[in-house]
Scaffold this motif. Structure first.
Motif, PDB file in Angstrom:
ATOM      1  N   THR A  84       0.690  -1.214   0.027  1.00 13.56           N
ATOM      2  CA  THR A  84      -0.070  -0.098   0.117  1.00 13.56           C
ATOM      3  C   THR A  84       0.939   1.182  -0.055  1.00 13.56           C
ATOM      4  OG1 THR A  84      -1.636  -1.195   1.269  1.00 13.56           O
ATOM      5  CG2 THR A  84      -1.735   1.312   1.155  1.00 13.56           C
ATOM      6  N   PRO A  85       0.957   2.027  -1.202  1.00 18.23           N
ATOM      7  CA  PRO A  85       1.990   2.890  -1.222  1.00 18.23           C
ATOM      8  C   PRO A  85       1.381   4.230  -0.459  1.00 18.23           C
ATOM      9  CG  PRO A  85       0.856   2.626  -3.276  1.00 18.23           C
ATOM     10  CD  PRO A  85       0.419   1.519  -2.593  1.00 18.23           C
ATOM     11  N   GLY A  86       2.387   4.859   0.358  1.00 20.07           N
ATOM     12  CA  GLY A  86       1.889   5.910   1.014  1.00 20.07           C
ATOM     13  C   GLY A  86       1.913   7.470   0.277  1.00 20.07           C
ATOM     14  N   ALA A  87       1.876   8.586   1.007  1.00 16.00           N
ATOM     15  CA  ALA A  87       2.075   9.728   0.127  1.00 16.00           C
ATOM     16  C   ALA A  87       3.443   9.713  -0.529  1.00 16.00           C
ATOM     17  CB  ALA A  87       2.037  11.011   1.195  1.00 16.00           C
ATOM     18  N   GLY A  88       3.374  10.313  -1.600  1.00 11.60           N
ATOM     19  CA  GLY A  88       4.641  10.464  -2.477  1.00 11.60           C
ATOM     20  C   GLY A  88       5.738  11.338  -1.958  1.00 11.60           C
ATOM     21  N   LEU A  89       5.332  12.131  -0.765  1.00 10.81           N
ATOM     22  CA  LEU A  89       6.252  13.018  -0.016  1.00 10.81           C
ATOM     23  C   LEU A  89       6.306  12.706   1.509  1.00 10.81           C
ATOM     24  CD1 LEU A  89       5.650  14.843  -2.602  1.00 10.81           C
ATOM     25  CD2 LEU A  89       6.697  16.656  -1.109  1.00 10.81           C
ATOM     26  N   SER A  90       7.450  12.799   2.162  1.00  5.40           N
ATOM     27  CA  SER A  90       7.596  12.503   3.514  1.00  5.40           C
ATOM     28  C   SER A  90       8.777  13.439   3.997  1.00  5.40           C
ATOM     29  CB  SER A  90       7.753  11.188   3.853  1.00  5.40           C
ATOM     30  OG  SER A  90       8.983  10.716   3.404  1.00  5.40           O
ATOM     31  N   VAL A  91       8.527  13.859   5.289  1.00  4.02           N
ATOM     32  CA  VAL A  91       9.523  14.420   6.047  1.00  4.02           C
ATOM     33  C   VAL A  91      10.100  13.761   7.157  1.00  4.02           C
ATOM     34  CG1 VAL A  91      10.092  16.597   7.183  1.00  4.02           C
ATOM     35  CG2 VAL A  91       8.819  16.736   5.118  1.00  4.02           C
ATOM     36  N   SER A  92      11.362  13.399   7.467  1.00  5.27           N
ATOM     37  CA  SER A  92      11.730  12.701   8.371  1.00  5.27           C
ATOM     38  C   SER A  92      13.092  13.498   9.104  1.00  5.27           C
ATOM     39  CB  SER A  92      12.430  11.373   7.981  1.00  5.27           C
ATOM     40  OG  SER A  92      11.162  10.676   7.447  1.00  5.27           O
ATOM     41  N   ARG A  93      13.458  13.038  10.276  1.00  2.00           N
ATOM     42  CA  ARG A  93      14.565  13.523  10.972  1.00  2.00           C
ATOM     43  C   ARG A  93      15.863  13.170  10.196  1.00  2.00           C
ATOM     44  NH1 ARG A  93      14.987  17.206  14.740  1.00  2.00           N
ATOM     45  NH2 ARG A  93      12.539  17.211  14.958  1.00  2.00           N
ATOM     46  N   VAL A  94      16.820  14.238  10.272  1.00  2.00           N
ATOM     47  CA  VAL A  94      18.210  13.817   9.795  1.00  2.00           C
ATOM     48  C   VAL A  94      18.927  13.213  10.976  1.00  2.00           C
ATOM     49  CG1 VAL A  94      20.359  14.772   9.087  1.00  2.00           C
ATOM     50  CG2 VAL A  94      18.051  15.869   8.079  1.00  2.00           C
ATOM     51  N   THR A  95      19.711  12.160  10.652  1.00  2.52           N
ATOM     52  CA  THR A  95      20.295  11.375  11.567  1.00  2.52           C
ATOM     53  C   THR A  95      21.946  11.920  11.525  1.00  2.52           C
ATOM     54  OG1 THR A  95      21.106   9.601  10.256  1.00  2.52           O
ATOM     55  CG2 THR A  95      18.984   9.505  11.483  1.00  2.52           C
ATOM     56  N   PRO A  96      22.763  11.803  12.328  1.00  3.15           N
ATOM     57  CA  PRO A  96      24.272  12.267  12.068  1.00  3.15           C
ATOM     58  C   PRO A  96      24.880  11.279  11.149  1.00  3.15           C
ATOM     59  CG  PRO A  96      23.604  12.318  14.469  1.00  3.15           C
ATOM     60  CD  PRO A  96      22.487  11.620  13.733  1.00  3.15           C
ATOM     61  N   GLU A  97      24.263  10.083  10.980  1.00  3.25           N
ATOM     62  CA  GLU A  97      25.188   9.075   9.961  1.00  3.25           C
ATOM     63  C   GLU A  97      24.795   9.732   8.669  1.00  3.25           C
ATOM     64  OE1 GLU A  97      24.549   7.146  13.822  1.00  3.25           O
ATOM     65  OE2 GLU A  97      23.253   8.328  12.905  1.00  3.25           O
ATOM     66  N   LEU A  98      23.607   9.926   8.182  1.00  2.37           N
ATOM     67  CA  LEU A  98      23.119  10.423   6.819  1.00  2.37           C
ATOM     68  C   LEU A  98      23.719  11.623   6.803  1.00  2.37           C
ATOM     69  CD1 LEU A  98      21.345  10.191   4.372  1.00  2.37           C
ATOM     70  CD2 LEU A  98      19.399  11.368   5.810  1.00  2.37           C
ATOM     71  N   LEU A  99      23.707  12.618   7.733  1.00  2.00           N
ATOM     72  CA  LEU A  99      24.711  13.758   7.120  1.00  2.00           C
ATOM     73  C   LEU A  99      26.045  13.472   7.029  1.00  2.00           C
ATOM     74  CD1 LEU A  99      24.139  17.036   6.996  1.00  2.00           C
ATOM     75  CD2 LEU A  99      24.446  17.102   9.218  1.00  2.00           C
ATOM     76  N   ASP A 100      26.644  12.591   7.679  1.00  2.00           N
ATOM     77  CA  ASP A 100      27.899  12.519   7.440  1.00  2.00           C
ATOM     78  C   ASP A 100      28.459  11.862   6.056  1.00  2.00           C
ATOM     79  OD1 ASP A 100      28.823  13.420   9.859  1.00  2.00           O
ATOM     80  OD2 ASP A 100      28.936  11.412  10.701  1.00  2.00           O
TER      81      ASP A 100
END
Length: 301
Positions: A123-139
């Motif tokens: 079941t696909p959700g909305a085509g956009l989503s906002v989530s919190r940036v993690t230190p690992e992703l930012l690095d």
């Protein structure tokens, strides 16, 4: 220098002037704006967007998404949006990183990392989503940007840094959405096929049955999932594409309103002008003059 300040410095270093700056990194673009913008209409491609400074709102259908430097935006399908930078100053400009998402790379990484998951739900959700940036992703994002200082390393290490970014996303709240982007027979990919068909035939009338056949879904399932993903019906999606293309024809090619409306599929000039005004806030000629006087309204990221 803390992590967030370094991220802002990296983006600022590689943006020359205002607006979008393409980079030597495939699928990566940077964006800088020193003042809040007017609403900017466009079709947002599947992408990851992370801000280093500033704040932005994105409107899709009737849904409004706000995000800042503590959050990231993931877009899973091509979708008409209205974006607006709401926080930017010359001292602290809006700075944004965008990575266009490649379904083939996501699929390859899912298989190699053993991240495939069969929950029995599609079941696909909305085509956009906002989530919190993690230190690992930012690095991982900063490691990718630092390669712009080392062109010889970029060809070898760039794909590795991009894979790490996708891997971090697959470990977070958007994992299911990314799996659906990569899965060839998912309902999200079927909706994507319908979107691609509309983009190729937006100036032509169509029936929901024809579109459903292209997507390989029933008409009722397509309508349901399409609206769930894009926050609009297929016909509303088509209308957005028509009006955005007409705006481009008027502004860039100098077409008059009647010709532009006819070219994108409108038979009634009055209906075209009415719907154009409803979307862009002014009739075609006045809107074009406003855009020419405020070129920052054409910027997007």
């Amino acid at each position: 220098m803390d992590r967030q300040a370094e991220f802002a410095a990296l983006i600022d270093q590689y943006t020359k002037g205002e607006g979008v700056q393409e980079t030597a990194l495939p699928r990566v673009a940077l964006f800088k704006l020193s003042q809040p913008s007017e609403p900017m209409h466009g079709v947002h491609e599947p992408a990851l967007c992370i801000l280093a400074q500033g704040r932005k709102q994105v409107i899709v259908g009737g849904n409004i998404y706000f995000y800042d430097a503590s959050q990231y935006l993931v877009v899973s399908v091509d979708v008409p949006v209205v974006g607006q930078v709401v926080d930017a100053t010359p001292e602290n400009p809006y700075l944004s990183f965008r990575l266009n998402l490649d379904p083939a790379l996501i699929s390859e990484l899912i298989l190699e990392a053993g991240l495939a998951e069969n929950t029995g739900r599609d079941t696909p959700g909305a085509g956009l989503s906002v989530s919190r940036v993690t230190p690992e992703l930012l690095d991982a994002v900063m490691r990718l940007l630092r390669l712009l200082d080392n062109p010889r390393d970029l060809a070898v290490l760039g794909p590795l840094a991009e894979r790490e970014i996708l891997y971090r996303l697959l470990q977070g709240p958007d994992a299911a959405r990314l799996r659906q982007i990569a899965q060839a027979d998912s309902n999200l990919r079927r909706v994507t096929r319908a979107i691609s068909w509309i983009k190729q035939h937006f100036s032509e009338p169509f029936s929901i049955e024809t579109l459903a056949a292209e997507a390989r879904m029933s008409a009722s399932a397509l309508h349901h999932h399409f609206k769930q993903v894009t926050a609009m019906s297929p016909l509303q999606y088509q209308k957005q594409l028509r009006l955005q293309e007409a705006r481009r024809l008027i502004l860039i090619q100098g077409s008059d309103a009647a010709s532009a409306g006819h070219q994108v599929g409108y038979e009634s000039p009055s209906q075209f002008s009415r719907e154009y005004s409803r979307l862009f806030g002014a009739p075609p000629l006045r809107d074009a003059n406003r855009l020419k006087a405020s070129p920052e309204m054409l910027l997007s990221a």
